[in-house]
Design a protein around this motif. Structure first.
Motif, mmCIF file in Angstrom:
data_model
loop_
_atom_site.group_PDB
_atom_site.id
_atom_site.type_symbol
_atom_site.label_atom_id
_atom_site.label_comp_id
_atom_site.label_asym_id
_atom_site.label_seq_id
_atom_site.Cartn_x
_atom_site.Cartn_y
_atom_site.Cartn_z
ATOM 1 N N ALA A 23 3.996 -26.430 11.955
ATOM 2 C CA ALA A 23 4.360 -25.120 11.451
ATOM 3 C C ALA A 23 4.794 -24.274 12.642
ATOM 4 O O ALA A 23 4.884 -24.752 13.763
ATOM 5 C CB ALA A 23 3.184 -24.483 10.724
ATOM 6 N N ALA A 24 5.062 -22.993 12.403
ATOM 7 C CA ALA A 24 5.480 -22.109 13.491
ATOM 8 C C ALA A 24 5.439 -20.674 13.020
ATOM 9 O O ALA A 24 5.371 -20.388 11.814
ATOM 10 C CB ALA A 24 6.895 -22.459 13.957
ATOM 11 N N GLY A 25 5.496 -19.755 13.989
ATOM 12 C CA GLY A 25 5.663 -18.363 13.617
ATOM 13 C C GLY A 25 6.978 -18.153 12.887
ATOM 14 O O GLY A 25 7.078 -17.359 11.955
ATOM 15 N N PHE A 26 8.007 -18.894 13.321
ATOM 16 C CA PHE A 26 9.320 -18.891 12.680
ATOM 17 C C PHE A 26 9.729 -20.347 12.582
ATOM 18 O O PHE A 26 9.852 -21.027 13.599
ATOM 19 C CB PHE A 26 10.312 -18.103 13.547
ATOM 20 N N ALA A 27 9.944 -20.840 11.367
ATOM 21 C CA ALA A 27 10.309 -22.249 11.186
ATOM 22 C C ALA A 27 11.365 -22.378 10.105
ATOM 23 O O ALA A 27 11.330 -21.665 9.106
ATOM 24 C CB ALA A 27 9.087 -23.085 10.811
ATOM 25 N N GLY A 28 12.312 -23.292 10.330
ATOM 26 C CA GLY A 28 13.326 -23.545 9.313
ATOM 27 C C GLY A 28 14.650 -23.913 9.937
ATOM 28 O O GLY A 28 14.763 -24.117 11.144
ATOM 29 N N GLN A 29 15.687 -23.994 9.075
ATOM 30 C CA GLN A 29 16.978 -24.460 9.562
ATOM 31 C C GLN A 29 18.137 -23.747 8.897
ATOM 32 O O GLN A 29 19.264 -24.212 8.965
ATOM 33 C CB GLN A 29 17.111 -25.962 9.365
ATOM 34 N N GLY A 30 17.921 -22.636 8.268
ATOM 35 C CA GLY A 30 18.994 -21.951 7.560
ATOM 36 C C GLY A 30 20.123 -21.513 8.477
ATOM 37 O O GLY A 30 19.900 -20.829 9.478
ATOM 38 N N ALA A 31 21.350 -21.906 8.182
ATOM 39 C CA ALA A 31 22.493 -21.510 8.989
ATOM 40 C C ALA A 31 22.620 -19.997 9.007
ATOM 41 O O ALA A 31 22.461 -19.327 7.986
ATOM 42 C CB ALA A 31 23.763 -22.137 8.434
ATOM 43 N N GLY A 32 22.896 -19.469 10.192
ATOM 44 C CA GLY A 32 23.032 -18.029 10.336
ATOM 45 C C GLY A 32 21.720 -17.282 10.471
ATOM 46 O O GLY A 32 21.706 -16.049 10.448
ATOM 47 N N SER A 33 20.613 -17.998 10.658
ATOM 48 C CA SER A 33 19.310 -17.339 10.744
ATOM 49 C C SER A 33 19.137 -16.598 12.065
ATOM 50 O O SER A 33 19.730 -16.961 13.085
ATOM 51 C CB SER A 33 18.185 -18.363 10.568
ATOM 52 N N ARG A 34 18.285 -15.574 12.035
ATOM 53 C CA ARG A 34 18.019 -14.745 13.199
ATOM 54 C C ARG A 34 16.515 -14.496 13.324
ATOM 55 O O ARG A 34 15.849 -14.202 12.340
ATOM 56 C CB ARG A 34 18.732 -13.386 13.084
ATOM 57 N N GLY A 35 16.016 -14.601 14.573
ATOM 58 C CA GLY A 35 14.644 -14.208 14.866
ATOM 59 C C GLY A 35 14.678 -13.205 16.000
ATOM 60 O O GLY A 35 14.861 -13.593 17.157
ATOM 61 N N TYR A 36 14.515 -11.926 15.706
ATOM 62 C CA TYR A 36 14.704 -10.863 16.680
ATOM 63 C C TYR A 36 13.475 -9.955 16.785
ATOM 64 O O TYR A 36 12.949 -9.478 15.764
ATOM 65 C CB TYR A 36 15.890 -9.978 16.283
ATOM 66 N N GLY A 37 13.043 -9.713 18.016
ATOM 67 C CA GLY A 37 12.079 -8.653 18.281
ATOM 68 C C GLY A 37 10.694 -8.859 17.710
ATOM 69 O O GLY A 37 9.991 -7.881 17.437
ATOM 70 N N ASN A 38 10.252 -10.111 17.553
ATOM 71 C CA ASN A 38 8.950 -10.386 16.963
ATOM 72 C C ASN A 38 7.881 -10.616 18.031
ATOM 73 O O ASN A 38 8.179 -11.057 19.140
ATOM 74 C CB ASN A 38 9.043 -11.629 16.070
ATOM 75 N N HIS A 39 6.644 -10.315 17.675
ATOM 76 C CA HIS A 39 5.494 -10.620 18.530
ATOM 77 C C HIS A 39 4.711 -11.724 17.843
ATOM 78 O O HIS A 39 4.079 -11.513 16.794
ATOM 79 C CB HIS A 39 4.621 -9.377 18.716
ATOM 80 N N ILE A 40 4.755 -12.928 18.414
ATOM 81 C CA ILE A 40 4.106 -14.111 17.839
ATOM 82 C C ILE A 40 3.000 -14.528 18.785
ATOM 83 O O ILE A 40 3.241 -14.770 19.972
ATOM 84 C CB ILE A 40 5.125 -15.251 17.642
ATOM 85 N N HIS A 41 1.767 -14.620 18.273
ATOM 86 C CA HIS A 41 0.644 -14.860 19.187
ATOM 87 C C HIS A 41 -0.527 -15.523 18.465
ATOM 88 O O HIS A 41 -0.655 -15.460 17.250
ATOM 89 C CB HIS A 41 0.182 -13.526 19.795
ATOM 90 N N GLY A 42 -1.358 -16.181 19.266
ATOM 91 C CA GLY A 42 -2.599 -16.753 18.751
ATOM 92 C C GLY A 42 -2.413 -17.812 17.696
ATOM 93 O O GLY A 42 -3.191 -17.883 16.749
ATOM 94 N N LEU A 43 -1.417 -18.690 17.849
ATOM 95 C CA LEU A 43 -1.155 -19.712 16.832
ATOM 96 C C LEU A 43 -1.950 -20.973 17.147
ATOM 97 O O LEU A 43 -1.508 -21.844 17.878
ATOM 98 C CB LEU A 43 0.340 -20.022 16.761
ATOM 99 N N GLU A 44 -3.128 -21.052 16.588
ATOM 100 C CA GLU A 44 -3.978 -22.233 16.752
ATOM 101 C C GLU A 44 -3.512 -23.324 15.784
ATOM 102 O O GLU A 44 -2.727 -23.064 14.864
ATOM 103 C CB GLU A 44 -5.432 -21.878 16.440
ATOM 104 N N CYS A 45 -3.968 -24.550 15.979
ATOM 105 C CA CYS A 45 -3.714 -25.594 14.992
ATOM 106 C C CYS A 45 -4.667 -26.758 15.206
ATOM 107 O O CYS A 45 -5.211 -26.948 16.292
ATOM 108 C CB CYS A 45 -2.270 -26.083 15.042
ATOM 109 N N THR A 46 -4.855 -27.513 14.145
ATOM 110 C CA THR A 46 -5.607 -28.755 14.243
ATOM 111 C C THR A 46 -4.636 -29.878 14.580
ATOM 112 O O THR A 46 -3.431 -29.751 14.421
ATOM 113 C CB THR A 46 -6.310 -29.069 12.912
ATOM 114 N N GLY A 47 -5.145 -30.987 15.052
ATOM 115 C CA GLY A 47 -4.284 -32.138 15.284
ATOM 116 C C GLY A 47 -3.550 -32.079 16.601
ATOM 117 O O GLY A 47 -4.101 -31.670 17.618
#
Length: 325
Positions: A23-47
């Protein structure tokens, strides 16, 4: 692949350790997608540490072989022990040649701040063809700040004017490198790295080298005109220990204050006005929006030192009529 998605100015995290991987804070593949100005933090995971800051994954095999036009910029990814800071990966194997889609094109990653992540800073994984990264800062990453694991044909990967400090902090079985090639075969095309600053910090493993190959035969890596500083490594970084970059600078870039993560350049830094002629002139600002260059050439790294002095490119001439008297 039906995008275009927009994730703008969002606060994402923290996530608990029970969150599933892949997974991710921002995940995917949509053409033309934008990820701007985000604060992504503390993403723990199992495995297997597969929860990333940004994760661009693959469309279906039938997607047209054209630019995806995905832009990731002006984000802050920090304190994420779950995976890579930014990953581009053909997770479906769609670029295997049996369909119309042949790999990631038109993916850009720029003007981001990535710190304290569990794996790589940039992970350009299988399927990457035409991807570019510039004006990013990497700090405190557990592994190298730039990894290429793609063996695609006709690759055009460009990584320019980034600053990396205190990365590659965990001993890796296959080998440690700030920039690292792990693909089992090399693919074709080029991987260009220009105008970057790479500095070993107090937590960098002493065996880390500027560039490492841990897979098969690497693609054509072309580092040119970058600055490296690793005086306390097992083999200090120098022109004799690292010869791939024929226009390299091996010197202290003189960051303002690494303890407070201030990677701006002090007066007298060898990185000032030091961009070699192969560095792209199309990058006309730094991570803060300061115009590049401030003098005869751009500074190395993500931060251009602002100059208050006038820069004259030619002797001024007086074209009017000289007044009498």
């Amino acid at each position: 692949s039906t995008g275009a998605w927009r994730l703008v100015n969002c606060e994402i995290g923290p996530w608990p350790s029970a969150i599933l991987a892949k997974a991710a804070g921002f995940a995917g593949q949509g053409a033309g997608s934008r990820g701007y100005g985000n604060h992504i933090h503390g993403l723990e995971c199992t495995g297997g540490q597969e929860t990333h800051g940004f994760y661009i994954d693959s469309p279906e095999k039938t997607y047209p072989d054209q630019s995806l036009d995905i832009d990731i910029a002006w984000n802050w990814v920090e304190g994420s022990p779950g995976g890579n800071a930014c990953q581009v990966f053909d997770n479906l194997g769609s670029s295997d040649g049996s369909g119309s889609w042949r790999g990631f094109k038109g993916v850009t990653v720029h003007d981001n701040w990535f710190e304290d992540y569990a794996k790589y800073g940039l992970n350009f994984a299988p399927g990457c063809v035409q991807v570019r990264a510039w004006n990013n800062v990497f700090s405190g990453g557990a592994l190298g700040w730039c990894r290429v694991d793609s063996a695609s044909p006709s690759m055009d990967i460009q990584v320019d004017f980034n600053t990396a400090y205190n990365c590659d902090t965990v001993v890796s079985g296959p080998g440690n490198g700030q920039m690292i090639s792990t693909a089992s075969t090399g693919g074709t095309g080029t991987i260009k790295l220009r105008g970057n600053i790479t500095v070993a910090g107090p937590s960098t493993v002493v065996g880390s080298v500027p560039f490492a190959v841990t897979g098969g035969t690497p693609a054509t890596w072309l580092p040119d005109g970058n600055l490296y500083f690793g005086p306390s490594q097992t083999t200090p970084w120098s022109s004799s220990s690292f010869t791939m970059d024929s226009h390299a600078i091996f010197a202290d870039p003189m960051f303002a204050n690494t303890a407070s993560h201030d990677f701006s350049l002090q007066d007298g830094s060898p990185a000032i006005d030091a961009a070699y002629s192969t560095a792209p002139s199309s990058i006309v600002t730094d991570i803060l929006g300061t115009p590049r260059p401030q003098a005869s050439a751009s500074d190395l790294g993500a931060l251009e030192r602002f100059s208050t002095k006038p820069f004259v490119t030619a002797e001024p001439t007086f074209g009017g009529t000289e007044p009498s008297g």
